[in-house]
Scaffold this active site. Structure first.
Site, PDB file in Angstrom:
ATOM      1  N   GLN A 198       0.853  -1.194   0.000  1.00 41.46           N
ATOM      2  CA  GLN A 198       0.000   0.000   0.000  1.00 41.46           C
ATOM      3  C   GLN A 198       0.887   1.242   0.000  1.00 41.46           C
ATOM      4  O   GLN A 198       1.652   1.447   0.942  1.00 41.46           O
ATOM      5  CB  GLN A 198      -0.871  -0.026   1.256  1.00 41.46           C
ATOM      6  N   SER A 257       0.967   6.656   2.371  1.00 39.49           N
ATOM      7  CA  SER A 257       1.651   7.653   3.210  1.00 39.49           C
ATOM      8  C   SER A 257       2.856   8.251   2.494  1.00 39.49           C
ATOM      9  O   SER A 257       3.526   7.579   1.710  1.00 39.49           O
ATOM     10  CB  SER A 257       2.149   7.014   4.507  1.00 39.49           C
ATOM     11  N   GLU A 306      -9.034  -2.027   6.015  1.00 38.11           N
ATOM     12  CA  GLU A 306      -7.781  -2.199   6.764  1.00 38.11           C
ATOM     13  C   GLU A 306      -8.065  -2.221   8.265  1.00 38.11           C
ATOM     14  O   GLU A 306      -7.584  -3.087   8.991  1.00 38.11           O
ATOM     15  CB  GLU A 306      -6.825  -1.058   6.413  1.00 38.11           C
ATOM     16  N   GLU A 357      -4.514   9.106  18.454  1.00 38.42           N
ATOM     17  CA  GLU A 357      -5.071  10.473  18.540  1.00 38.42           C
ATOM     18  C   GLU A 357      -6.118  10.682  17.440  1.00 38.42           C
ATOM     19  O   GLU A 357      -7.192  11.244  17.684  1.00 38.42           O
ATOM     20  CB  GLU A 357      -3.957  11.530  18.398  1.00 38.42           C
TER      21      GLU A 357
HETATM   22  C1  LIG Z   1       3.443  -0.713  11.430  1.00 38.98           C
HETATM   23  C2  LIG Z   1       3.073   0.337  10.417  1.00 38.98           C
HETATM   24  C3  LIG Z   1       2.751  -0.045   9.122  1.00 38.98           C
HETATM   25  C4  LIG Z   1       2.421   0.925   8.164  1.00 38.98           C
HETATM   26  N1  LIG Z   1       2.183   0.505   6.887  1.00 38.98           N
HETATM   27  C5  LIG Z   1       1.879   1.417   5.933  1.00 38.98           C
HETATM   28  C6  LIG Z   1       1.678   1.011   4.576  1.00 38.98           C
HETATM   29  O1  LIG Z   1       1.806  -0.169   4.231  1.00 38.98           O
HETATM   30  N2  LIG Z   1       1.386   1.943   3.654  1.00 38.98           N
HETATM   31  C7  LIG Z   1       1.250   3.258   3.979  1.00 38.98           C
HETATM   32  O2  LIG Z   1       0.932   4.040   3.092  1.00 38.98           O
HETATM   33  N3  LIG Z   1       1.465   3.704   5.261  1.00 38.98           N
HETATM   34  C8  LIG Z   1       1.788   2.810   6.234  1.00 38.98           C
HETATM   35  N4  LIG Z   1       2.024   3.224   7.530  1.00 38.98           N
HETATM   36  C9  LIG Z   1       2.022   4.649   7.818  1.00 38.98           C
HETATM   37  C10 LIG Z   1       0.870   5.099   8.721  1.00 38.98           C
HETATM   38  O3  LIG Z   1      -0.342   5.104   8.026  1.00 38.98           O
HETATM   39  C11 LIG Z   1       1.236   6.509   9.222  1.00 38.98           C
HETATM   40  O4  LIG Z   1       2.434   6.369   9.996  1.00 38.98           O
HETATM   41  C12 LIG Z   1       0.166   7.097  10.087  1.00 38.98           C
HETATM   42  O5  LIG Z   1      -0.962   7.400   9.316  1.00 38.98           O
HETATM   43  C13 LIG Z   1       0.648   8.357  10.816  1.00 38.98           C
HETATM   44  O6  LIG Z   1       1.206   9.253   9.908  1.00 38.98           O
HETATM   45  P1  LIG Z   1       2.649   9.918  10.179  1.00 38.98           P
HETATM   46  O7  LIG Z   1       3.610   8.815  10.489  1.00 38.98           O
HETATM   47  O8  LIG Z   1       2.943  10.794   9.004  1.00 38.98           O
HETATM   48  O9  LIG Z   1       2.479  10.784  11.477  1.00 38.98           O
HETATM   49  P2  LIG Z   1       1.837  12.248  11.566  1.00 38.98           P
HETATM   50  O10 LIG Z   1       0.558  12.282  10.806  1.00 38.98           O
HETATM   51  O11 LIG Z   1       2.892  13.235  11.200  1.00 38.98           O
HETATM   52  O12 LIG Z   1       1.518  12.354  13.108  1.00 38.98           O
HETATM   53  C14 LIG Z   1       2.527  12.659  14.079  1.00 38.98           C
HETATM   54  C15 LIG Z   1       1.862  12.761  15.434  1.00 38.98           C
HETATM   55  O13 LIG Z   1       0.893  13.837  15.430  1.00 38.98           O
HETATM   56  C16 LIG Z   1      -0.383  13.365  15.828  1.00 38.98           C
HETATM   57  N5  LIG Z   1      -1.438  14.047  15.040  1.00 38.98           N
HETATM   58  C17 LIG Z   1      -1.451  14.276  13.698  1.00 38.98           C
HETATM   59  N6  LIG Z   1      -2.572  14.907  13.339  1.00 38.98           N
HETATM   60  C18 LIG Z   1      -3.316  15.058  14.466  1.00 38.98           C
HETATM   61  C19 LIG Z   1      -4.594  15.636  14.755  1.00 38.98           C
HETATM   62  N7  LIG Z   1      -5.354  16.166  13.779  1.00 38.98           N
HETATM   63  N8  LIG Z   1      -5.025  15.625  16.039  1.00 38.98           N
HETATM   64  C20 LIG Z   1      -4.272  15.086  17.037  1.00 38.98           C
HETATM   65  N9  LIG Z   1      -3.053  14.548  16.835  1.00 38.98           N
HETATM   66  C21 LIG Z   1      -2.585  14.520  15.567  1.00 38.98           C
HETATM   67  C22 LIG Z   1      -0.384  11.877  15.504  1.00 38.98           C
HETATM   68  O14 LIG Z   1      -1.306  11.171  16.317  1.00 38.98           O
HETATM   69  C23 LIG Z   1       1.068  11.506  15.823  1.00 38.98           C
HETATM   70  O15 LIG Z   1       1.220  11.258  17.188  1.00 38.98           O
HETATM   71  C24 LIG Z   1       2.383   2.297   8.507  1.00 38.98           C
HETATM   72  C25 LIG Z   1       2.710   2.683   9.812  1.00 38.98           C
HETATM   73  C26 LIG Z   1       3.066   1.719  10.763  1.00 38.98           C
HETATM   74  C27 LIG Z   1       3.444   2.165  12.136  1.00 38.98           C
END
Ligand SMILES: Cc1cc2nc3c(=O)[nH]c(=O)nc-3n(C[C@H](O)[C@H](O)[C@H](O)COP(=O)(O)OP(=O)(O)OC[C@H]3O[C@@H](n4cnc5c(N)ncnc54)[C@H](O)[C@@H]3O)c2cc1C
Length: 408
Positions: free
Chosen positions: A140, A143, A260, A390
């Site tokens: 997928q 991100s 998912e 969150e």
């Molecule tokens: C084990 C694992 C597998 C994954 N596999 C995939 C995959 O196969 N394909 C893919 O595309 N992605 C994948 N991901 C990515 C995952 O979808 C993202 O890590 C997730 O959506 C969070 O995005 P970010 O890492 O950019 O964090 P951010 O969005 O930058 O968030 C950082 C912090 O800010 C907080 N935050 C952000 N916005 C808000 C809000 N509006 N209110 C309150 N708090 C907020 C979040 O909770 C977090 O603590 C995977 C992640 C993990 C951990």
């Protein structure tokens, strides 16, 4: 909520149990050879060693040949054409016996179901049978470095050129990206700055072997490289591989996320981990007696069991809605949050029970060959993937409790 099974469902359970009883002996023999890679078995990790991968393929083929892969998928695409309830029975029996699933969890869990709902007939015929038989593995690519929780911030661009789209950009956290054959991809196709953000994306099925696709592994705290950074440099995707309509991809990606989340929140697996925890408590001695006799340990394990049951019944409410032809409903966010956080607390407590031995992941003093340590480390990701805790709390506050959207 209806807990009773129909005669057809009872017959399915019997047939399945007979098959599992017959086939688990060989499975356990091979499992011992493949080694154990987590408290849920060798499948709790991605990026696992070769022996575990070979074992997964062998077990997948067994399940597939017996008709237990794609239980609810249409028969014409290689599925069993059975009911959602039969899938639930299958999941329960597998978890009770602590048995692993096969290859391609993402393809079967959410890429395939999205293609079933939103794909055209040619796309369904081309992709679904090979997802089911394990021949093609999916990942997928949603991100991006600047777009995780706020997926609408995606910057990857797909520009029309003859019969193709030409895609440029970068994705990240692509689970299983290094070994995948195909990806579900979200990319921007409408560059009008006045267009509503959610009407600017399209959804593609991308061949991961196309020229211009590079995946660089990202090593995690588990030591495995489950994820990759995916770089897309002038990748050509035929127009025929767009899923749904141009600029309609956002809404399709939301249904992928629903699949998912509903696939990632099963409490059944926690019941089996709690079973492992009880065994661990019985054989771990502290102050001259087993931890299973320690009142604090007993209460903590009992509390996990209570919460796992709460999660189970929330899941059954959502299931009842689905069996009535409705969406899983707001309960699914509550259930997902509860079970993901519960899983982390269970793994954390397993470390506490092991005391100083919790620091050993290898070697002759590592408890259970380090499986608890690996699960503990990988459990950190559970409250990030499928939406962070969150974000899920925000969804519950707004959609279930009717609280106003937070604005600064
Ligand atoms: C084990 C694992 C597998 C994954 N596999 C995939 C995959 O196969 N394909 C893919 O595309 N992605 C994948 N991901 C990515 C995952 O979808 C993202 O890590 C997730 O959506 C969070 O995005 P970010 O890492 O950019 O964090 P951010 O969005 O930058 O968030 C950082 C912090 O800010 C907080 N935050 C952000 N916005 C808000 C809000 N509006 N209110 C309150 N708090 C907020 C979040 O909770 C977090 O603590 C995977 C992640 C993990 C951990």
């Amino acid at each position: 909520m209806d807990f009773s099974l129909s005669p057809q469902e009872e017959a399915f359970r019997k047939e399945l149990c007979d098959w599992l009883d017959e086939n688990t002996k060989e499975l356990h023999h091979r499992l011992r050879r493949a080694g154990s890679f987590g408290s849920a078995g060798p499948f709790s990790q991605q990026g696992e060693p070769d022996e575990a991968r070979d074992f997964t393929r062998w077990w997948h083929k067994k399940l597939y040949d017996a008709g237990y892969v794609g239980i609810t998928w249409p028969k014409e695409y290689g599925g069993r054409g059975a009911t959602l309830m039969e899938q639930v029975i299958f999941n329960e029996e597998m978890a009770k016996r602590r048995l692993p699933s096969g290859v391609g969890g993402l393809g079967i869990g959410w890429a395939g179901p999205t293609i079933i709902v939103h794909g055209n007939d040619a796309q369904r015929k081309r992709f679904l049978p090979k997802i089911l038989n394990g021949e093609e593995v999916w990942c997928q690519a949603f991100s991006e470095p600047g777009a995780g929780s706020d997926l609408a911030g995606c910057q990857t661009r797909a520009v029309e050129d003859g019969d193709d789209y030409v895609v440029n950009g970068q994705k990240v956290w692509t689970t299983g990206g290094m070994g995948a054959d195909w990806a579900i991809l979200l990319a921007k196709t409408n560059f009008d700055p006045k267009a509503p953000k959610h009407r600017t994306f399209s959804y593609f099925l991308m061949d991961m072997h196309s020229p211009g696709v590079t995946v660089r592994p990202l090593r995690e705290i588990t030591g495995f490289a489950a994820f990759g950074e995916t770089f897309l440099d002038n990748v050509r995707i035929p127009k025929s591989l767009m899923l749904g309509n141009k600029d309609g991809g956002w809404y399709i990606s939301m249904s992928t996320l629903e699949f998912e989340r509903s696939n990632s929140t099963s409490t059944i697996q926690y019941m089996s981990t709690i079973g492992n925890l009880i065994e661990l408590a019985k054989r771990t001695r502290r102050n001259g007696r087993p931890l299973s006799e320690d009142p604090v340990t007993r209460q903590r394990i009992a509390q996990f069991y209570i919460e796992a049951n709460v999660g189970k019944y929330i899941g059954l409410r959502a299931l009842t809605r689905q069996l009535q032809g409705k969406t899983p409903g707001p309960e699914s966010s509550v259930g997902s949050l509860l079970t993901m956080e519960l899983g982390q607390r269970i793994e954390d407590f397993a470390m506490y029970m092991q005391g100083p031995y919790s620091q050993l992941i290898e070697g002759k003093y590592a408890i259970d060959n380090g499986m608890w340590q690996r699960s503990f480390l990988s459990s950190r990701g559970r409250t990030i993937m499928t939406g962070t805790s969150e974000i899920k709390r925000n969804v519950i506050a707004q959609r279930t409790l009717g609280l106003p959207r937070y604005t600064e």
